[in-house]
Design a protein around this motif. Structure first.
Motif, PDB file in Angstrom:
ATOM      1  N   UNK A 127       0.770  -1.278  -0.074  1.00 51.58           N
ATOM      2  CA  UNK A 127       0.004   0.017   0.018  1.00 51.58           C
ATOM      3  C   UNK A 127       0.871   1.250   0.139  1.00 51.58           C
ATOM      4  N   UNK A 128       0.418   2.243  -1.074  1.00 50.38           N
ATOM      5  CA  UNK A 128       1.443   3.524  -0.770  1.00 50.38           C
ATOM      6  C   UNK A 128       1.303   4.222   0.523  1.00 50.38           C
ATOM      7  N   UNK A 129       2.421   4.839   0.682  1.00 52.30           N
ATOM      8  CA  UNK A 129       2.322   5.571   2.049  1.00 52.30           C
ATOM      9  C   UNK A 129       1.359   6.836   2.162  1.00 52.30           C
ATOM     10  N   UNK A 130       0.586   6.995   3.045  1.00 54.39           N
ATOM     11  CA  UNK A 130      -0.260   8.324   3.010  1.00 54.39           C
ATOM     12  C   UNK A 130       0.471   9.245   3.648  1.00 54.39           C
ATOM     13  N   UNK A 131      -0.015  10.631   3.538  1.00 53.89           N
ATOM     14  CA  UNK A 131       0.559  11.674   3.657  1.00 53.89           C
ATOM     15  C   UNK A 131       0.911  11.952   5.187  1.00 53.89           C
ATOM     16  N   UNK A 132       0.055  11.402   6.084  1.00 56.80           N
ATOM     17  CA  UNK A 132       0.154  11.603   7.430  1.00 56.80           C
ATOM     18  C   UNK A 132       1.321  10.608   7.902  1.00 56.80           C
ATOM     19  N   UNK A 133       1.174   9.342   7.513  1.00 56.81           N
ATOM     20  CA  UNK A 133       1.962   8.105   7.899  1.00 56.81           C
ATOM     21  C   UNK A 133       3.241   8.666   7.441  1.00 56.81           C
ATOM     22  N   UNK A 134       3.720   9.407   6.490  1.00 59.83           N
ATOM     23  CA  UNK A 134       4.953   9.673   5.812  1.00 59.83           C
ATOM     24  C   UNK A 134       5.542  10.674   6.744  1.00 59.83           C
ATOM     25  N   UNK A 135       4.661  11.514   7.304  1.00 65.49           N
ATOM     26  CA  UNK A 135       5.151  12.649   8.111  1.00 65.49           C
ATOM     27  C   UNK A 135       5.609  12.128   9.553  1.00 65.49           C
ATOM     28  N   UNK A 136       4.708  11.303   9.910  1.00 68.68           N
ATOM     29  CA  UNK A 136       4.756  10.745  11.162  1.00 68.68           C
ATOM     30  C   UNK A 136       6.025   9.847  11.269  1.00 68.68           C
ATOM     31  N   UNK A 137       6.390   9.176  10.008  1.00 67.99           N
ATOM     32  CA  UNK A 137       7.273   8.004  10.115  1.00 67.99           C
ATOM     33  C   UNK A 137       8.581   8.842   9.820  1.00 67.99           C
ATOM     34  N   UNK A 138       8.925   9.879   9.026  1.00 68.06           N
ATOM     35  CA  UNK A 138      10.158  10.294   8.719  1.00 68.06           C
ATOM     36  C   UNK A 138      10.341  11.824   9.233  1.00 68.06           C
ATOM     37  N   UNK A 139       9.192  12.649   9.574  1.00 65.02           N
ATOM     38  CA  UNK A 139       9.618  14.011   9.833  1.00 65.02           C
ATOM     39  C   UNK A 139       9.329  14.392  11.257  1.00 65.02           C
ATOM     40  N   UNK A 140       8.702  13.547  11.967  1.00 69.95           N
ATOM     41  CA  UNK A 140       8.255  13.777  13.530  1.00 69.95           C
ATOM     42  C   UNK A 140       9.622  14.167  14.231  1.00 69.95           C
ATOM     43  N   UNK A 141      10.369  13.011  14.087  1.00 68.93           N
ATOM     44  CA  UNK A 141      11.443  13.154  15.096  1.00 68.93           C
ATOM     45  C   UNK A 141      12.744  13.534  14.096  1.00 68.93           C
ATOM     46  N   UNK A 142      12.630  13.949  13.148  1.00 66.84           N
ATOM     47  CA  UNK A 142      13.834  14.424  12.351  1.00 66.84           C
ATOM     48  C   UNK A 142      14.513  15.459  13.210  1.00 66.84           C
ATOM     49  N   UNK A 143      15.963  15.475  13.095  1.00 68.37           N
ATOM     50  CA  UNK A 143      16.584  16.437  13.453  1.00 68.37           C
ATOM     51  C   UNK A 143      16.935  16.238  15.273  1.00 68.37           C
ATOM     52  N   UNK A 144      17.105  17.458  15.991  1.00 68.93           N
ATOM     53  CA  UNK A 144      17.760  17.392  17.438  1.00 68.93           C
ATOM     54  C   UNK A 144      16.023  17.890  18.084  1.00 68.93           C
ATOM     55  N   UNK A 145      15.972  17.176  19.201  1.00 67.85           N
ATOM     56  CA  UNK A 145      15.063  17.588  20.349  1.00 67.85           C
ATOM     57  C   UNK A 145      15.594  18.934  21.068  1.00 67.85           C
ATOM     58  N   UNK A 146      14.821  20.092  21.193  1.00 66.54           N
ATOM     59  CA  UNK A 146      15.444  21.126  21.853  1.00 66.54           C
ATOM     60  C   UNK A 146      14.429  21.723  22.857  1.00 66.54           C
ATOM     61  N   UNK A 147      14.760  22.067  24.021  1.00 63.00           N
ATOM     62  CA  UNK A 147      14.104  22.666  25.119  1.00 63.00           C
ATOM     63  C   UNK A 147      13.333  23.995  24.838  1.00 63.00           C
ATOM     64  N   UNK A 148      13.538  24.519  23.700  1.00 62.21           N
ATOM     65  CA  UNK A 148      13.014  25.715  23.278  1.00 62.21           C
ATOM     66  C   UNK A 148      11.848  25.642  22.373  1.00 62.21           C
ATOM     67  N   UNK A 149      11.580  24.291  21.954  1.00 63.76           N
ATOM     68  CA  UNK A 149      10.456  23.956  20.977  1.00 63.76           C
ATOM     69  C   UNK A 149       9.232  23.469  22.019  1.00 63.76           C
ATOM     70  N   UNK A 150       8.245  24.327  22.329  1.00 63.37           N
ATOM     71  CA  UNK A 150       7.192  23.867  23.271  1.00 63.37           C
ATOM     72  C   UNK A 150       6.346  23.085  22.657  1.00 63.37           C
ATOM     73  N   UNK A 151       6.181  23.229  21.160  1.00 59.86           N
ATOM     74  CA  UNK A 151       5.345  22.297  20.632  1.00 59.86           C
ATOM     75  C   UNK A 151       5.753  22.205  19.074  1.00 59.86           C
ATOM     76  N   UNK A 152       6.031  21.019  18.660  1.00 62.04           N
ATOM     77  CA  UNK A 152       6.718  20.632  17.287  1.00 62.04           C
ATOM     78  C   UNK A 152       5.728  20.195  16.245  1.00 62.04           C
ATOM     79  N   UNK A 153       6.002  19.325  15.384  1.00 65.26           N
ATOM     80  CA  UNK A 153       5.342  18.793  14.266  1.00 65.26           C
ATOM     81  C   UNK A 153       3.978  18.079  14.846  1.00 65.26           C
ATOM     82  N   UNK A 154       2.864  18.391  14.462  1.00 62.59           N
ATOM     83  CA  UNK A 154       1.500  17.719  14.734  1.00 62.59           C
ATOM     84  C   UNK A 154       0.432  18.695  15.019  1.00 62.59           C
ATOM     85  N   UNK A 155       0.599  19.901  15.006  1.00 61.45           N
ATOM     86  CA  UNK A 155      -0.216  20.898  15.358  1.00 61.45           C
ATOM     87  C   UNK A 155      -0.488  21.716  14.068  1.00 61.45           C
ATOM     88  N   UNK A 156      -1.412  22.632  14.135  1.00 60.15           N
ATOM     89  CA  UNK A 156      -1.358  23.639  13.073  1.00 60.15           C
ATOM     90  C   UNK A 156      -0.283  24.562  12.998  1.00 60.15           C
TER      91      UNK A 156
END
Ligand code: ADP
Ligand code: MG
Length: 342
Positions: free
Chosen positions: A1-30
């Motif tokens: 099954x081809x990868x859906x948009x939300x699954x794609x974001x979740x799998x590859x970009x939600x955790x991409x890069x560094x976690x930083x304390x100055x990010x109160x809210x990252x990927x996933x909201x508006x």
């Protein structure tokens, strides 16, 4: 099954890069919620890569991911800033899992190296195109600009220009110029080194921060050395003189000229007008020559010219050589890449 948009974001970009304390809210909201530090100015930059324009069709996905972030970090470096947050607008022709995975890896490894967090973005279908924004910090009021250079300042560069343009010529030889067979020659170590300079440019972030105390003006070289120096000179209300004999040439490019892969004048054109090097060009006033000498001694900074008073009716940048015949060639050379001609 081809990868859906939300699954794609979740799998590859939600955790991409560094976690930083100055990010109160990252990927996933508006929107992302970010907390800037006190006493700092925010520096915001944006750069887009389009397949077939900024990189050859079929380029390795990891390189595309690296470059998409690197070109933005280079702008941050040119301002003397520290990068913190990034946004990624990804337009893909199809949800090719293997490609996206490699792309995310290229982006993420560089983001981790520089403690950059990916805090949001957008994912759409269309011709392959990657838009990135980066936001960084610099102490209040001290960011480097293109303006600020003065007559008498020396012009410096952080690396050997022309390598990326030569690397690109190796990756995508110009059939019309009859260069294909010639391009295949030369020793493999030099060829690999030049290709890497195009595919994996190094943003000069550490140097950029050191320049806050030394430089009067700064720009990163993305469109071509002479043209970008012209932009710095114009912004500073000066004229720039580049001494051809002082512009450093990498041993890899020199080797491929000796091997006949590139003609001497081609190499000069790459060095002066080829883009994509992402080195920093900056100006240093006489009172900071000692600090500059320390950078020069480290072996990764070269003085290549000077700023002078602008004379009405003369160009913002002149490349000088002691060889009269070569001077005529240089005077006729277009100095940089312009997407809309002119
Ligand atoms: P909206 O419809 O509100 O614009 P989306 O559904 O497009 O939101 O995106 C959901 C979340 O995923 C948002 O937080 C957005 O910033 C993030 N996002 C979307 N695409 C990417 C991407 N390529 N990289 C990182 N984050 C992304
Ligand atoms: Mg929304």
């Amino acid at each position: 099954m081809p990868l859906g948009e939300f699954e794609l974001i979740d799998r590859f970009f939600r955790e991409a890069g560094c976690r930083r304390g100055d990010v109160v809210l990252g990927v996933g909201d508006d929107g992302a919620i970010l907390r800037p530090p006190e006493g700092f100015d925010l520096i915001a930059v944006s750069d887009t890569l389009v397949e077939g324009v900024h990189f050859p069709a079929g380029a390795p996905a990891r390189s595309v991911g690296h470059r998409a972030l690197a070109v933005n970090l280079s702008d941050i470096a040119a301002m003397g800033a520290v990068p913190a947050w990034s946004l990624l607008a990804l337009t893909l022709p199809r949800a090719d899992e293997a490609w996206i995975k490699e792309f995310a890896k290229g982006f993420s490894l560089l983001a981790l190296e520089h403690e950059v967090s990916l805090v949001g973005g957008d994912t759409t279908r269309g011709p392959l195109m990657i838009g990135v924004q980066v936001i960084g910090f610099v102490p209040h009021g001290v960011a480097l600009r293109r303006a600020g250079g003065r007559p008498g300042d020396v012009l410096c560069i952080s690396g050997t220009p022309g390598d990326a343009a030569a690397g690109l010529a190796l990756l995508a030889p110009d059939a019309a110029a009859g260069a294909i067979s010639r391009r295949a020659r030369g020793d493999e170590t030099s060829r690999v080194a030049l290709r890497a300079r195009f595919e994996y440019p190094t943003p000069r972030l550490e140097l950029g921060r050191q320049l806050l105390d030394i430089a009067t003006a700064c720009i990163d070289v993305s469109d071509g050395l002479a043209g970008d120096i012209g932009k710095l000179a114009a912004a500073s209300g000066c004229a720039a003189i580049i001494d051809l004999e002082r512009v450093p040439r990498s041993s890899a490019l020199a080797a491929l000229v000796r091997d006949g892969v590139f003609e001497e004048r081609e190499a000069l054109r790459f060095m002066l007008a080829g883009g994509d090097d992402y080195e920093l060009v900056f100006t240093v006033p006489p009172e900071n020559r000692e600090a500059l000498a320390e950078l020069e001694a480290r072996g990764d900074v070269w003085v290549i010219g000077t700023l002078v008073e602008a004379e009405p009716g003369t160009p913002h940048v002149t490349v000088r050589t002691e060889q009269p015949e070569l001077q005529r060639y240089l005077d006729a050379l277009p100095s940089s890449f312009d997407h809309f001609g002119g």
